[in-house]
Write a protein that holds these residues in place. Structure first.
Motif, mmCIF file in Angstrom:
data_model
loop_
_atom_site.group_PDB
_atom_site.id
_atom_site.type_symbol
_atom_site.label_atom_id
_atom_site.label_comp_id
_atom_site.label_asym_id
_atom_site.label_seq_id
_atom_site.Cartn_x
_atom_site.Cartn_y
_atom_site.Cartn_z
ATOM 1 N N GLY A 143 0.920 -1.233 -0.041
ATOM 2 C CA GLY A 143 -0.014 0.008 -0.018
ATOM 3 C C GLY A 143 0.763 1.316 0.009
ATOM 4 O O GLY A 143 1.874 1.244 0.885
ATOM 5 N N THR A 144 0.840 2.010 -0.791
ATOM 6 C CA THR A 144 1.637 3.304 -1.027
ATOM 7 C C THR A 144 1.017 4.548 -1.104
ATOM 8 O O THR A 144 -0.262 4.510 -0.674
ATOM 9 C CB THR A 144 2.378 3.168 -2.322
ATOM 10 O OG1 THR A 144 1.367 2.930 -3.305
ATOM 11 C CG2 THR A 144 3.330 2.013 -2.446
ATOM 12 N N VAL A 145 1.843 5.428 -1.528
ATOM 13 C CA VAL A 145 1.358 7.033 -1.446
ATOM 14 C C VAL A 145 0.185 6.869 -2.147
ATOM 15 O O VAL A 145 -0.360 6.704 -2.639
ATOM 16 C CB VAL A 145 2.096 7.870 -2.107
ATOM 17 C CG1 VAL A 145 1.662 8.551 -3.174
ATOM 18 C CG2 VAL A 145 2.778 8.855 -1.055
ATOM 19 N N VAL A 146 -0.063 6.194 -2.097
ATOM 20 C CA VAL A 146 -1.268 6.004 -2.651
ATOM 21 C C VAL A 146 -2.221 5.447 -2.449
ATOM 22 O O VAL A 146 -2.580 5.216 -2.121
ATOM 23 C CB VAL A 146 -1.371 5.543 -3.546
ATOM 24 C CG1 VAL A 146 -1.687 5.392 -4.545
ATOM 25 C CG2 VAL A 146 -0.949 4.872 -3.855
ATOM 26 N N THR A 147 -2.855 4.996 -2.825
ATOM 27 C CA THR A 147 -3.853 4.406 -3.769
ATOM 28 C C THR A 147 -5.189 4.975 -3.722
ATOM 29 O O THR A 147 -5.164 6.119 -3.427
ATOM 30 C CB THR A 147 -4.385 3.061 -3.455
ATOM 31 O OG1 THR A 147 -5.101 2.890 -2.465
ATOM 32 C CG2 THR A 147 -3.106 2.202 -3.159
ATOM 33 N N GLY B 116 1.134 4.828 -12.294
ATOM 34 C CA GLY B 116 0.745 3.283 -12.585
ATOM 35 C C GLY B 116 -0.666 3.354 -12.545
ATOM 36 O O GLY B 116 -1.487 4.583 -12.438
ATOM 37 N N ALA B 117 -1.439 2.205 -12.776
ATOM 38 C CA ALA B 117 -2.586 2.126 -12.709
ATOM 39 C C ALA B 117 -3.054 1.300 -11.640
ATOM 40 O O ALA B 117 -2.855 0.244 -11.518
ATOM 41 C CB ALA B 117 -2.937 1.450 -14.069
ATOM 42 N N PRO C 248 -0.148 4.010 -7.732
ATOM 43 C CA PRO C 248 -0.215 5.081 -6.539
ATOM 44 C C PRO C 248 1.229 6.236 -6.762
ATOM 45 O O PRO C 248 1.483 7.072 -6.025
ATOM 46 C CB PRO C 248 0.377 4.222 -5.608
ATOM 47 C CG PRO C 248 0.971 3.046 -6.217
ATOM 48 C CD PRO C 248 0.146 2.823 -7.449
ATOM 49 N N VAL C 249 1.986 5.738 -7.941
ATOM 50 C CA VAL C 249 3.199 6.454 -8.151
ATOM 51 C C VAL C 249 3.388 6.519 -9.439
ATOM 52 O O VAL C 249 3.121 5.812 -10.404
ATOM 53 C CB VAL C 249 4.443 5.776 -7.276
ATOM 54 C CG1 VAL C 249 4.863 4.852 -7.806
ATOM 55 C CG2 VAL C 249 5.400 6.557 -7.260
ATOM 56 N N ALA C 250 4.442 7.537 -10.261
ATOM 57 C CA ALA C 250 4.821 7.404 -11.485
ATOM 58 C C ALA C 250 5.872 6.634 -11.608
ATOM 59 O O ALA C 250 6.758 6.326 -10.668
ATOM 60 C CB ALA C 250 5.331 8.913 -11.877
ATOM 61 N N ILE C 251 6.137 5.827 -12.674
ATOM 62 C CA ILE C 251 6.907 4.553 -12.755
ATOM 63 C C ILE C 251 7.822 4.908 -13.913
ATOM 64 O O ILE C 251 7.715 5.806 -14.775
ATOM 65 C CB ILE C 251 6.109 3.411 -12.933
ATOM 66 C CG1 ILE C 251 5.321 3.370 -14.216
ATOM 67 C CG2 ILE C 251 5.400 2.936 -11.920
ATOM 68 C CD1 ILE C 251 4.837 2.049 -14.537
ATOM 69 N N ALA C 252 9.132 4.268 -13.657
ATOM 70 C CA ALA C 252 10.108 4.610 -14.810
ATOM 71 C C ALA C 252 10.467 3.229 -15.297
ATOM 72 O O ALA C 252 10.668 2.367 -14.911
ATOM 73 C CB ALA C 252 11.222 5.013 -14.072
ATOM 74 N N THR D 78 14.053 11.197 -1.808
ATOM 75 C CA THR D 78 15.166 10.269 -1.898
ATOM 76 C C THR D 78 14.797 9.104 -0.955
ATOM 77 O O THR D 78 15.573 8.191 -0.810
ATOM 78 C CB THR D 78 16.434 11.187 -1.445
ATOM 79 O OG1 THR D 78 16.316 11.910 -0.104
ATOM 80 C CG2 THR D 78 16.718 12.073 -2.379
ATOM 81 N N TYR D 79 13.809 9.254 -0.046
ATOM 82 C CA TYR D 79 13.394 8.174 0.968
ATOM 83 C C TYR D 79 11.694 8.005 0.783
ATOM 84 O O TYR D 79 11.298 9.058 0.715
ATOM 85 C CB TYR D 79 13.846 8.401 2.297
ATOM 86 C CG TYR D 79 15.390 8.241 2.680
ATOM 87 C CD1 TYR D 79 15.722 6.661 2.642
ATOM 88 C CD2 TYR D 79 16.216 9.086 2.752
ATOM 89 C CE1 TYR D 79 17.138 6.477 2.688
ATOM 90 C CE2 TYR D 79 17.551 9.229 3.144
ATOM 91 C CZ TYR D 79 17.902 7.706 3.135
ATOM 92 O OH TYR D 79 19.236 7.558 3.306
ATOM 93 N N TRP D 80 11.388 6.830 0.714
ATOM 94 C CA TRP D 80 9.977 6.616 0.720
ATOM 95 C C TRP D 80 9.234 7.564 -0.474
ATOM 96 O O TRP D 80 8.063 7.808 -0.227
ATOM 97 C CB TRP D 80 9.404 6.889 2.043
ATOM 98 C CG TRP D 80 9.774 5.863 3.100
ATOM 99 C CD1 TRP D 80 10.360 5.865 4.255
ATOM 100 C CD2 TRP D 80 9.381 4.471 3.160
ATOM 101 N NE1 TRP D 80 10.707 4.903 4.863
ATOM 102 C CE2 TRP D 80 10.026 3.926 4.125
ATOM 103 C CE3 TRP D 80 8.516 3.656 2.419
ATOM 104 C CZ2 TRP D 80 9.592 2.455 4.536
ATOM 105 C CZ3 TRP D 80 8.412 2.285 2.643
ATOM 106 C CH2 TRP D 80 9.142 1.720 3.613
ATOM 107 N N SER D 81 9.985 7.391 -1.698
ATOM 108 C CA SER D 81 9.300 7.859 -2.846
ATOM 109 C C SER D 81 8.072 7.027 -3.106
ATOM 110 O O SER D 81 8.102 5.905 -3.061
ATOM 111 C CB SER D 81 10.227 7.768 -4.069
ATOM 112 O OG SER D 81 9.490 8.060 -5.094
ATOM 113 N N GLY D 82 6.669 7.878 -3.391
ATOM 114 C CA GLY D 82 5.488 6.882 -3.703
ATOM 115 C C GLY D 82 4.823 6.901 -2.495
ATOM 116 O O GLY D 82 3.636 6.560 -2.633
#
Length: 496
Positions: free
Chosen positions: A19-23, A337-338, A440-444, A472-476
């Protein structure tokens, strides 16, 4: 305990707890916006700093600047604050999160902020047996690893290799890693295939990767993934797969009482009328020592601007002068991301009576992983499923009734047939959010971090960058959002 035992115990905690910055949107409704924020009327003509984006990162930056005596306006496109953090109130008054929810150890900045704002945490429920469903057969087990002897050796070896490799990736400059060029030229999918014996291993790992970043291994650069793991720590604790994946003592250790959106709501209440809602930014023009920001509610001139929005939205702004080539191409190569969040609500968490934790992993269908998402008082029972990546692309195109039935069937395969009869069902699809475009985050993908990543935090004239993707820490995650907002505000204050 030997190393293999440690790997078995720890590895696929992530398959049971991501579960991340998101959802993420069909029926979820936000808490009301902060009453002091403005929803219409003129904007101030001039301020010291314009902050674009009213998520946690932008609000943290604005508050830090305001406390330093700078005049600020926060321009938020939505009619609410919080960005990818969103509460949903159930009929009986309980609150669940349709967006970012979880926090854990080493996420020091979001936890300190919550403590300051008076938002308490409670432990994620993880007591009892987990359930593994493969080929239609359900197996109860303790610990965190699905008992699949055909996959376990591969999975344990992958965890060890990923941890070892991630330690070679600098969190502030992953493009400088000794093997950065090679790792960034390889997808996570190709690396997994080259380092496993059983092709089914990757299918099981989807239950971790899809909720983590809203994408599948073939869409993710190996270097980006290693960096993402490396950021799952702090200045004194290196990031690890275990911490990124885990429930107890991991990234999914706790949730916020009353829902995580309380944090941006309380930040906005402190800032008051400097938070302007319904104000999407259309153009940012730099000229001399001034920056003019044009929105649907008028324009504001400032000496500095902080942009704290998802990368795809940066590309949608009309820039004068145009963004530097590297910055523009980096933003173009970082899609969101989707991800969809599906919650089924029951009169009570009945699975606990049967000694089940509510956590489960399945090898097919929309529910690849489930969690107990009940409120702290268990006044209702809630089961949560993340539907992400290719799984979401499949199921999002289907009718709601079909998707709902399949999600409930997935829950039933884990906790029993009572799951087929909820009193409510809520889903939120972040790909349908105009001002997020996913989660939850932009992906590369392949070639992005090594070729373009070095400009991720580099100011563009008088424009500075925040948002969780720049951390630089806990991106997303919410912690990354706080860290990025604090850094961007410090840059602005240092440049004045």
């Amino acid at each position: 305990m030997n190393r293999a035992d440690i790997s078995r115990r720890r590895l696929l905690g992530g398959l049971l707890a991501t579960g991340t910055v998101v959802t993420v949107g069909a029926t979820a409704m936000p808490d009301r916006p902060a009453s002091a924020a403005t929803t219409d009327g003129p904007l101030p003509s001039t301020v010291d700093v314009v902050v674009v984006g009213g998520g946690i990162s932008g609000l943290v930056a604005a508050r830090q600047l305001a406390r330093a005596g700078r005049s600020v306006v926060v321009l938020e496109a939505r009619d609410r604050v919080g960005g990818r953090v969103l509460n949903h109130s159930l009929a009986g008054g309980s609150v669940i999160e349709s967006g970012g929810a979880f926090v854990g150890p080493t996420q020091d900045h979001i936890l300190a902020l919550a403590n300051e704002l008076g938002v308490a945490t409670f432990k994620e429920y993880a007591t009892g047996d987990n359930v593994y469903v493969a080929s239609g057969r359900s197996t109860r087990y303790t610990g965190t690893v699905p008992p699949d002897p055909l996959i376990l050796p591969d999975a344990a070896a992958l965890q060890l290799k990923l941890d070892q490799m991630s330690r070679e990736v600098p969190v502030d400059a992953p493009w400088t890693a000794a093997k950065a060029a090679d790792w960034d030229a390889t997808s996570l999918h190709d690396w997994i295939r080259a380092n496993t014996v059983n092709p089914a291993t990757e299918n099981l790992l989807l239950a971790y990767v899809e909720p983590l970043v809203g994408a599948d291994p073939r869409d993710v650069s190996l270097l980006f993934f290693l960096w993402y793991l490396a950021t799952a720590g702090n200045e004194t604790n290196p990031g690890t797969f275990e911490r990124s994946a885990g429930t107890a003592d991991g990234a999914q250790d706790s949730r916020f009482v009353g829902g995580s959106q309380q944090i941006p709501l309380r930040l906005a209440a402190q800032l008051g009328k400097v938070v302007a809602l319904n104000a999407p930014v259309r153009r940012i023009a730099q000229s001399g020592d001034k920056v003019t920001v044009i929105t649907d509610r008028g324009q504001v001139t400032a000496s500095r601007v902080i942009v704290a929005v998802p990368p795809p939205l940066v590309v949608g702004i009309d820039w004068e002068p145009l963004l530097p080539l590297a910055r523009m191409q980096l933003m173009q190569r970082m899609p969101m991301g989707a991800l969809m969040k599906c919650d089924a609500v029951y009169q009570r968490p009945f699975w606990r009576d049967a000694g089940l934790s509510g956590m489960g992993v399945t090898d097919s269908g929309p529910v690849r992983v489930s969690f107990d998402n009940s409120p702290p008082d268990a006044s209702v029972g809630v089961l949560l499923a993340f539907v992400g990546g290719a799984t979401l692309r499949d199921w999002a195109a289907r009718p709601l009734d079909e998707r709902r039935a399949a999600v409930l069937q997935g829950f039933a395969s884990i906790v029993g047939p009572q799951a087929l009869s909820p009193i409510d069902y809520v889903e939120h699809d972040w790909t349908r959010e105009r001002w997020s475009l996913g989660g939850p985050v932009a992906i590369a993908g392949v070639g992005t971090v090594y070729g373009y990543g070095s400009c991720i935090r580099q100011p563009f004239g008088r424009v500075h960058w925040a948002g969780t993707e720049t951390a630089t820490y806990w991106s997303g995650y919410m912690d990354g959002a706080v860290r990025a907002g604090e850094r961007a505000a410090a840059e602005v204050l240092a440049s004045a």
